[in-house]
Design a protein around this motif. Structure first.
Motif, PDB file in Angstrom:
ATOM      1  N   ALA A 215     -18.767 -22.716  -7.949  1.00 55.17           N
ATOM      2  CA  ALA A 215     -19.186 -23.800  -8.880  1.00 55.17           C
ATOM      3  C   ALA A 215     -17.839 -25.556  -9.207  1.00 55.17           C
ATOM      4  CB  ALA A 215     -17.177 -22.907 -10.157  1.00 55.17           C
ATOM      5  N   THR A 216     -18.386 -26.073 -10.210  1.00 58.21           N
ATOM      6  CA  THR A 216     -17.787 -28.298 -10.208  1.00 58.21           C
ATOM      7  C   THR A 216     -16.267 -27.610 -11.297  1.00 58.21           C
ATOM      8  OG1 THR A 216     -19.842 -28.324 -11.644  1.00 58.21           O
ATOM      9  CG2 THR A 216     -20.105 -28.921  -9.199  1.00 58.21           C
ATOM     10  N   VAL A 217     -15.644 -28.550 -11.309  1.00 53.68           N
ATOM     11  CA  VAL A 217     -14.448 -28.732 -11.728  1.00 53.68           C
ATOM     12  C   VAL A 217     -14.991 -30.403 -12.720  1.00 53.68           C
ATOM     13  CG1 VAL A 217     -11.710 -29.127 -12.040  1.00 53.68           C
ATOM     14  CG2 VAL A 217     -13.397 -27.303 -10.772  1.00 53.68           C
ATOM     15  N   ASP A 218     -14.773 -30.703 -13.784  1.00 50.78           N
ATOM     16  CA  ASP A 218     -14.693 -31.704 -14.167  1.00 50.78           C
ATOM     17  C   ASP A 218     -13.613 -32.726 -14.150  1.00 50.78           C
ATOM     18  OD1 ASP A 218     -15.167 -34.431 -15.230  1.00 50.78           O
ATOM     19  OD2 ASP A 218     -15.863 -33.170 -17.440  1.00 50.78           O
ATOM     20  N   VAL A 219     -12.840 -33.812 -13.734  1.00 51.88           N
ATOM     21  CA  VAL A 219     -12.151 -33.994 -13.056  1.00 51.88           C
ATOM     22  C   VAL A 219     -11.311 -34.715 -13.974  1.00 51.88           C
ATOM     23  CG1 VAL A 219     -11.743 -33.970 -10.872  1.00 51.88           C
ATOM     24  CG2 VAL A 219     -12.922 -36.227 -11.489  1.00 51.88           C
ATOM     25  N   ALA A 220     -12.312 -35.255 -15.555  1.00 52.91           N
ATOM     26  CA  ALA A 220     -11.846 -36.472 -16.260  1.00 52.91           C
ATOM     27  C   ALA A 220     -11.179 -36.216 -17.189  1.00 52.91           C
ATOM     28  CB  ALA A 220     -13.101 -37.040 -16.715  1.00 52.91           C
ATOM     29  N   GLY A 221     -10.324 -36.752 -17.854  1.00 51.77           N
ATOM     30  CA  GLY A 221      -8.914 -35.191 -19.073  1.00 51.77           C
ATOM     31  C   GLY A 221      -9.062 -34.424 -18.329  1.00 51.77           C
ATOM     32  N   ASP A 222      -8.855 -33.638 -19.701  1.00 51.96           N
ATOM     33  CA  ASP A 222      -7.555 -32.072 -19.407  1.00 51.96           C
ATOM     34  C   ASP A 222      -8.203 -30.945 -18.357  1.00 51.96           C
ATOM     35  OD1 ASP A 222      -4.895 -32.993 -20.459  1.00 51.96           O
ATOM     36  OD2 ASP A 222      -5.885 -32.519 -22.453  1.00 51.96           O
ATOM     37  N   PRO A 223      -8.175 -30.591 -17.372  1.00 48.14           N
ATOM     38  CA  PRO A 223      -8.740 -29.501 -16.767  1.00 48.14           C
ATOM     39  C   PRO A 223      -8.738 -28.523 -16.931  1.00 48.14           C
ATOM     40  CG  PRO A 223      -6.984 -30.553 -15.268  1.00 48.14           C
ATOM     41  CD  PRO A 223      -6.817 -31.325 -16.490  1.00 48.14           C
ATOM     42  N   ASP A 224      -9.611 -27.539 -16.637  1.00 45.32           N
ATOM     43  CA  ASP A 224      -9.791 -26.186 -17.316  1.00 45.32           C
ATOM     44  C   ASP A 224      -9.022 -25.759 -16.334  1.00 45.32           C
ATOM     45  OD1 ASP A 224     -10.459 -23.439 -17.820  1.00 45.32           O
ATOM     46  OD2 ASP A 224     -12.362 -24.037 -17.571  1.00 45.32           O
ATOM     47  N   LEU A 225      -7.832 -24.914 -16.376  1.00 44.68           N
ATOM     48  CA  LEU A 225      -7.467 -24.451 -15.369  1.00 44.68           C
ATOM     49  C   LEU A 225      -7.482 -23.074 -15.251  1.00 44.68           C
ATOM     50  CD1 LEU A 225      -3.575 -26.318 -16.500  1.00 44.68           C
ATOM     51  CD2 LEU A 225      -5.522 -27.061 -14.907  1.00 44.68           C
ATOM     52  N   GLU A 226      -7.962 -22.739 -15.971  1.00 44.56           N
ATOM     53  CA  GLU A 226      -8.257 -21.007 -16.374  1.00 44.56           C
ATOM     54  C   GLU A 226      -8.728 -21.090 -14.758  1.00 44.56           C
ATOM     55  OE1 GLU A 226      -8.462 -17.467 -16.425  1.00 44.56           O
ATOM     56  OE2 GLU A 226      -7.363 -19.132 -18.023  1.00 44.56           O
ATOM     57  N   PRO A 227      -9.861 -20.805 -13.914  1.00 46.01           N
ATOM     58  CA  PRO A 227     -10.112 -21.014 -12.801  1.00 46.01           C
ATOM     59  C   PRO A 227      -9.255 -21.415 -10.989  1.00 46.01           C
ATOM     60  CG  PRO A 227     -11.641 -22.573 -13.241  1.00 46.01           C
ATOM     61  CD  PRO A 227     -10.904 -22.525 -14.053  1.00 46.01           C
ATOM     62  N   LEU A 228      -8.334 -21.589 -11.519  1.00 44.05           N
ATOM     63  CA  LEU A 228      -7.274 -22.770 -10.982  1.00 44.05           C
ATOM     64  C   LEU A 228      -5.854 -21.085 -11.245  1.00 44.05           C
ATOM     65  CD1 LEU A 228      -5.060 -23.961  -8.464  1.00 44.05           C
ATOM     66  CD2 LEU A 228      -4.204 -25.316 -10.492  1.00 44.05           C
ATOM     67  N   ALA A 229      -5.685 -20.537 -12.024  1.00 36.64           N
ATOM     68  CA  ALA A 229      -5.464 -19.806 -12.371  1.00 36.64           C
ATOM     69  C   ALA A 229      -5.636 -18.007 -11.846  1.00 36.64           C
ATOM     70  CB  ALA A 229      -4.484 -20.106 -14.462  1.00 36.64           C
ATOM     71  N   ARG A 230      -6.863 -17.971 -11.868  1.00 33.20           N
ATOM     72  CA  ARG A 230      -7.166 -16.809 -11.419  1.00 33.20           C
ATOM     73  C   ARG A 230      -7.229 -17.611  -9.560  1.00 33.20           C
ATOM     74  NH1 ARG A 230     -11.755 -17.904 -15.082  1.00 33.20           N
ATOM     75  NH2 ARG A 230     -12.595 -18.829 -12.974  1.00 33.20           N
ATOM     76  N   ALA A 231      -7.357 -18.409  -9.622  1.00 31.15           N
ATOM     77  CA  ALA A 231      -6.773 -18.619  -7.615  1.00 31.15           C
ATOM     78  C   ALA A 231      -5.934 -18.093  -7.363  1.00 31.15           C
ATOM     79  CB  ALA A 231      -7.416 -19.625  -7.261  1.00 31.15           C
ATOM     80  N   LEU A 232      -4.659 -18.775  -7.658  1.00 26.54           N
ATOM     81  CA  LEU A 232      -3.183 -18.483  -7.660  1.00 26.54           C
ATOM     82  C   LEU A 232      -3.051 -17.345  -7.684  1.00 26.54           C
ATOM     83  CD1 LEU A 232      -1.712 -22.062  -9.363  1.00 26.54           C
ATOM     84  CD2 LEU A 232      -2.324 -20.974  -6.617  1.00 26.54           C
ATOM     85  N   LEU A 233      -3.642 -16.126  -9.093  1.00 29.34           N
ATOM     86  CA  LEU A 233      -2.993 -14.467  -9.409  1.00 29.34           C
ATOM     87  C   LEU A 233      -3.934 -13.867  -7.768  1.00 29.34           C
ATOM     88  CD1 LEU A 233      -1.905 -12.872 -11.429  1.00 29.34           C
ATOM     89  CD2 LEU A 233      -3.308 -12.645 -12.486  1.00 29.34           C
TER      90      LEU A 233
END
Length: 294
Positions: A215-233
């Motif tokens: 999976a890729t993350v677009d670094v321009a603008g406001d990022p989609d934080l849902e994948p990060l939230a899942r990883a932290l949880l």
């Protein structure tokens, strides 16, 4: 061979991280060394311009710049005008050879015991000897562009904090792996911020080389934080309550996101009732513990 966009990316990343590293290194020590191995001529020239731009901090100290270059006949003429603008306290050594000569070059420069910032670009895997030289005991930081993940090798050779990303070009082509090894949380945060800034400028996305989904993350603008939230949880459920500082560090070493994104993702988890914090209100502090709900 690197594309023009990849070359621009590496050059800008080098400039941004060296600009952050050099003033801090000169505050800690009267000597500092910058080593460039496998970096193109434009990158070496840009690095010298960064050093020249910090002339005020350099005065009264000693800075050595090592440039290991293989078959770059035009490099002396290219670097000459920039060297003329450097303070007398800066010494530049242009050495022939591949990156595997870095251990000899670092030792000859007398870098032991003082801050060392190394940039290495290799088409395949980097050798343990090169990474050990870059670690410089406990005083080195390394920015690496390689053909594959170097996380395990970096940890094994003295870098407890490692961040990695795979830059994905606009045409979906991968541009190798960018890895950074350090002992400093501040440096780790700085390189991740630099990665996002440069990636946004050049229209790149990032993926985690350890993520089997690709999976890729677009670094321009406001990022989609849902994948990060899942990883932290998942980290909280796997290891139990963690401080905000520990979760920020996990974000930097185990994902492609920035430390500031971790705070925002944690706030989303708190608002959703997935985790609990120590304090009922206010900004999340580094020493605050986050606890997952059953």
């Amino acid at each position: 061979m690197p594309t023009d966009r990849t070359t621009d990316f590496l050059r800008e990343l080098l400039v941004r991280q060296l600009t952050t590293w050099l003033p801090t290194a000169l505050q800690r020590s009267r000597r500092a060394t910058v080593a460039l191995a496998g970096v193109d001529g434009g990158g070496a020239e840009a690095a010298l311009r960064v050093v020249a731009g910090h002339a005020a901090q350099v005065r009264g100290r000693q800075v050595t710049v090592l440039v290991l270059a293989d078959s770059a006949a035009d490099l002396p003429a290219r670097l000459g005008p920039v060297e003329a603008d450097l303070p007398a306290e800066v010494t530049v050594h242009l050495l022939p050879g591949a990156p595997d000569r870095l251990p000899v070059a670092v030792k000859a420069a007398g870098a032991a015991g003082s801050p060392l910032f190394t940039v290495v670009a290799v088409p395949g895997a980097v050798s343990a000897d090169v990474l050990t030289a870059a670690a410089n005991g406990r005083t080195g930081e390394v920015l690496l562009h390689a053909g594959s993940s170097a996380r395990d090798a970096l940890v094994a050779t003295g870098f407890p904090l490692v961040a990695e990303v795979v830059p994905v070009l606009p045409n979906d082509g991968a541009a190798g792996v960018i890895a950074f090894g350090s002992r400093s949380d501040r440096s780790l945060e700085a390189v991740r911020d630099a990665l996002w800034a440069v990636g946004a400028d050049l229209g790149m996305r990032y993926r985690n080389p350890a993520d089997p989904t690709g999976a890729t993350v677009d670094v321009a603008g406001d990022p989609d934080l849902e994948p990060l939230a899942r990883a932290l949880l998942a980290e909280l459920r796997r290891r139990g309550p963690r401080t905000v500082t520990e979760l920020r560090r996990h974000t930097l070493t185990a994902t492609v996101y920035r430390a500031g994104d971790a705070n925002r993702a944690l706030e989303n988890l708190i608002n959703a009732g997935d985790v609990a914090r120590d304090r009922p209100t206010g900004r999340l502090a580094g020493d605050e513990t986050i606890t997952p709900h059953p």
